[in-house]
Design an enzyme around this catalytic site. Structure first.
Site, PDB file in Angstrom:
ATOM      1  CB  THR A  93      51.976  58.112  37.011  1.00 57.42           C
ATOM      2  OG1 THR A  93      51.459  56.762  37.084  1.00 57.42           O
ATOM      3  CG2 THR A  93      52.223  58.609  38.414  1.00 57.42           C
ATOM      4  CB  THR A  99      51.773  52.653  38.087  1.00 53.69           C
ATOM      5  OG1 THR A  99      50.683  51.871  38.575  1.00 53.69           O
ATOM      6  CG2 THR A  99      52.777  51.751  37.404  1.00 53.69           C
ATOM      7  NE  ARG A 153      40.931  41.345  37.897  1.00 56.90           N
ATOM      8  CZ  ARG A 153      40.134  40.277  38.086  1.00 56.90           C
ATOM      9  NH1 ARG A 153      39.914  39.434  37.115  1.00 56.90           N
ATOM     10  NH2 ARG A 153      39.559  40.071  39.254  1.00 56.90           N
ATOM     11  CG  ASN A 157      49.860  46.050  34.577  1.00 57.92           C
ATOM     12  OD1 ASN A 157      49.163  45.116  34.963  1.00 57.92           O
ATOM     13  ND2 ASN A 157      49.529  47.308  34.771  1.00 57.92           N
ATOM     14  CB  CYS A 165      46.743  49.671  33.375  1.00 58.31           C
ATOM     15  SG  CYS A 165      46.140  50.692  34.716  1.00 58.31           S
ATOM     16  CE  LYS A 186      38.619  45.517  32.179  1.00 56.20           C
ATOM     17  NZ  LYS A 186      39.386  44.804  33.192  1.00 56.20           N
TER      18      LYS A 186
HETATM   19  C1  UDX Z   1      45.213  45.593  34.096  1.00 55.97           C
HETATM   20  C2  UDX Z   1      45.769  44.550  35.091  1.00 55.97           C
HETATM   21  O1  UDX Z   1      45.042  43.334  34.958  1.00 55.97           O
HETATM   22  C3  UDX Z   1      45.668  45.067  36.503  1.00 55.97           C
HETATM   23  O2  UDX Z   1      46.251  44.141  37.403  1.00 55.97           O
HETATM   24  C4  UDX Z   1      46.396  46.403  36.598  1.00 55.97           C
HETATM   25  O3  UDX Z   1      46.306  46.930  37.893  1.00 55.97           O
HETATM   26  C5  UDX Z   1      45.817  47.395  35.586  1.00 55.97           C
HETATM   27  O4  UDX Z   1      45.909  46.823  34.266  1.00 55.97           O
HETATM   28  P1  UDX Z   1      42.823  46.309  33.250  1.00 55.97           P
HETATM   29  O5  UDX Z   1      43.492  47.342  32.394  1.00 55.97           O
HETATM   30  O6  UDX Z   1      41.603  46.696  34.005  1.00 55.97           O
HETATM   31  O7  UDX Z   1      43.840  45.733  34.347  1.00 55.97           O
HETATM   32  O8  UDX Z   1      42.422  45.125  32.275  1.00 55.97           O
HETATM   33  P2  UDX Z   1      42.649  43.564  32.068  1.00 55.97           P
HETATM   34  O9  UDX Z   1      41.402  42.878  32.455  1.00 55.97           O
HETATM   35  O10 UDX Z   1      43.927  43.069  32.607  1.00 55.97           O
HETATM   36  O11 UDX Z   1      42.709  43.569  30.463  1.00 55.97           O
HETATM   37  C6  UDX Z   1      43.660  44.373  29.774  1.00 55.97           C
HETATM   38  C7  UDX Z   1      43.487  44.243  28.284  1.00 55.97           C
HETATM   39  O12 UDX Z   1      43.884  42.954  27.832  1.00 55.97           O
HETATM   40  C8  UDX Z   1      42.060  44.436  27.777  1.00 55.97           C
HETATM   41  O13 UDX Z   1      42.104  45.218  26.610  1.00 55.97           O
HETATM   42  C9  UDX Z   1      41.590  43.033  27.481  1.00 55.97           C
HETATM   43  O14 UDX Z   1      40.606  43.003  26.471  1.00 55.97           O
HETATM   44  C10 UDX Z   1      42.889  42.379  27.020  1.00 55.97           C
HETATM   45  N1  UDX Z   1      42.930  40.923  27.227  1.00 55.97           N
HETATM   46  C11 UDX Z   1      42.864  40.424  28.491  1.00 55.97           C
HETATM   47  C12 UDX Z   1      43.091  40.062  26.142  1.00 55.97           C
HETATM   48  O15 UDX Z   1      43.171  40.503  24.991  1.00 55.97           O
HETATM   49  N2  UDX Z   1      43.163  38.720  26.361  1.00 55.97           N
HETATM   50  C13 UDX Z   1      43.078  38.191  27.611  1.00 55.97           C
HETATM   51  O16 UDX Z   1      43.139  36.960  27.725  1.00 55.97           O
HETATM   52  C14 UDX Z   1      42.940  39.068  28.713  1.00 55.97           C
END
Ligand code: UDX
Length: 439
Positions: free
Chosen positions: A86, A122, A155, A214, A266, A329
């Site tokens: 989505t 979502t 994640r 989120n 996400c 990431k």
């Molecule tokens: C996220 C949610 O965690 C998950 O529950 C949802 O289903 C999808 O979106 P994801 O996108 O895989 O998951 O990444 P996540 O590990 O949460 O990190 C998201 C972003 O935040 C990354 O760019 C990461 O580098 C950044 N981040 C994360 C920070 O800048 N600081 C932090 O402390 C944690």
């Protein structure tokens, strides 16, 4: 149990493989025939730790296969999980529900007997009644089709683990839901028996759960990054501040890593989609904090560009900049809304020659940004560079010896946008270091 998973991207392919791991017979369905072919060979069309292993195991065991046929899916089982994408609407922050409604419209005509449709995608709150209406109108079984909402919180890079051992399980059900709840409890029996908190609720709460989660995670990241804006002006240390706050059990250190901010497929999309839906509902005041979280996040990217100007001058034409990191990431090849690539692209637009390296995401980055330069070896990437930017915190980058690296360039300057390089070591090796979140 037999079940299908309609839509086999990150979410669907992982869910299908994990359901097979839990002992079920699973048929994954996706309209992209190339994706179906790749999945049937036991491989994911993207990099996700542990997923290839599960796909290979269960396509071989016979508990998992993939098809492009809706008809085959409805013949196979009575429980259908929906995991189609989505994305945001073109030129708009609202969710584009075309794929979801399209999948349901195509699935419905062959739903001739009672079935449960459990949606994982979502969506904006208020979508479930629209899904139920489509099924009522297009499925021969009509009212005998039950709709359930089962949001997914996985994640990337931990997708398999998060699916098999989730923090919680959410089942959003309509008032008349007895069969859907029974089928879903059976499907997730092993997860529930292992003590996973299971919340049975209404459709709207289940729909809100993912966007709200989120939005909170994004706001937490932006909170610490906003604090680092003050650190940068006062000589305070953003990472130490995060450590101090994180020891408070009411706050917690997780999601408090200051730096370049959040990206990916996400968090940015869900934050924007949540704000957009709140606006539709005349609840824009409720999401003022989320607008600010998005603004703080954008400022982090700009801050790296500002620091680059401070180091290299206002005119970046002819300057050579090395970027460590393309993925949004570490431990993923996903470059959707990657902060690293956004900064790299902006510097390229300002006239710099930008060379990027990344352990997994180079192919994807090259396809999206052919105008940038790519090098596989992070050490060779620094050759003759005027400035090194550390933008995605792959563990491998922190193991590279700064002394060895310093011999590759006449201008040993580094901006650590993730705050994890050992600054003392780098300075001892002759580097001028700047760290985002510190003076
Ligand atoms: C996220 C949610 O965690 C998950 O529950 C949802 O289903 C999808 O979106 P994801 O996108 O895989 O998951 O990444 P996540 O590990 O949460 O990190 C998201 C972003 O935040 C990354 O760019 C990461 O580098 C950044 N981040 C994360 C920070 O800048 N600081 C932090 O402390 C944690």
């Amino acid at each position: 149990m037999k079940m299908t998973v309609i839509g086999c991207g990150y979410l669907g392919a992982t869910h299908a493989a994990c359901m097979a791991e839990l002992g079920h017979d699973v048929l994954g369905m996706d309209s992209d025939i190339d994706k179906v072919h790749t999945l049937n060979t036991g491989k994911a069309p993207f990099f996700e730790r542990d997923l290839d292993g599960l796909l290979a195991k269960h396509t071989t065991s016979g508990r998992l296969r993939f098809t492009a046929s809706y008809r085959e899916a409805t013949d196979f089982a009575d429980l259908h999980f929906i995991g189609v994408g989505t994305p945001p609407q073109p030129g708009n922050d609202a969710y584009d529900l075309t794929h979801l409604f399209d999948a349901l419209t195509k699935l419905a005509p062959s739903l001739t007997t009672p079935a449960v449709i459990a949606v994982k995608s979502t969506v904006p709150v208020g979508t479930a009644p629209r899904v139920a209406k489509i099924l009522r109108e297009h499925a021969p079984a009509g009212d005998l089709i039950e709709v359930a909402w089962n949001p997914e919180f996985l994640r990337e890079s931990f997708a398999v683990d998060d699916t098999l051992r989730p923090d919680r399980l959410v089942l959003g059900l309509s008032t008349d839901h007895s069969w859907a709840e029974a089928l879903l409890r059976q499907a997730f029996a092993k997860i529930i028996e292992s003590g996973t908190p299971t919340i049975v609720t209404d459709w709207a709460t289940a729909e809100l759960a993912k966007g709200a989660a989120n939005s909170y995670l994004a706001t937490k990241i932006s909170f610490i990054n906003a604090m680092t804006e003050i650190c940068e002006k006062t000589g305070a240390n953003g990472t130490a501040l995060a450590d101090i706050l994180g020891h408070d059990h009411r706050i917690g250190r997780h999601g408090m890593q200051p730096g370049l901010g959040f990206g990916g497929g996400c968090l940015p999309k869900d934050l924007a989609g949540f704000i957009s839906r709140a606006d539709d509902l005349d609840a824009d005041q409720a999401v003022g904090i989320l607008r600010e979280a998005a603004a703080v996040n954008a400022r982090r990217r700009q801050r790296v560009i500002d620091l680059t100007h401070e180091e290299l001058g206002t005119d970046l034409r002819g300057k050579r900049i090395t970027v460590w990191g393309a993925a949004f990431k570490p431990e993923t090849d996903d470059i959707r809304d990657s902060p690293a690539l956004a900064v790299a692209q902006a510097l390229h637009n300002l006239g710099a020659t930008v060379t990027i390296t990344d352990p997994k995401a180079l192919d994807n980055a090259r396809k999206l940004h052919p105008e940038l330069d790519y090098v596989e070896d992070p050490i060779a990437a620094v050759d003759d560079s005027d400035l090194l930017l550390h933008l995605t915190e792959w563990p491998h980058f922190t193991t590279i010896d700064p002394r060895r690296l310093a011999t590759r360039t006449a201008n040993p300057k580094v901006i650590d946008a993730r705050g994890i390089l050992n600054t003392d070591q780098w300075r001892d090796a002759g580097w001028i270091t700047r760290t985002l979140g510190r003076a």
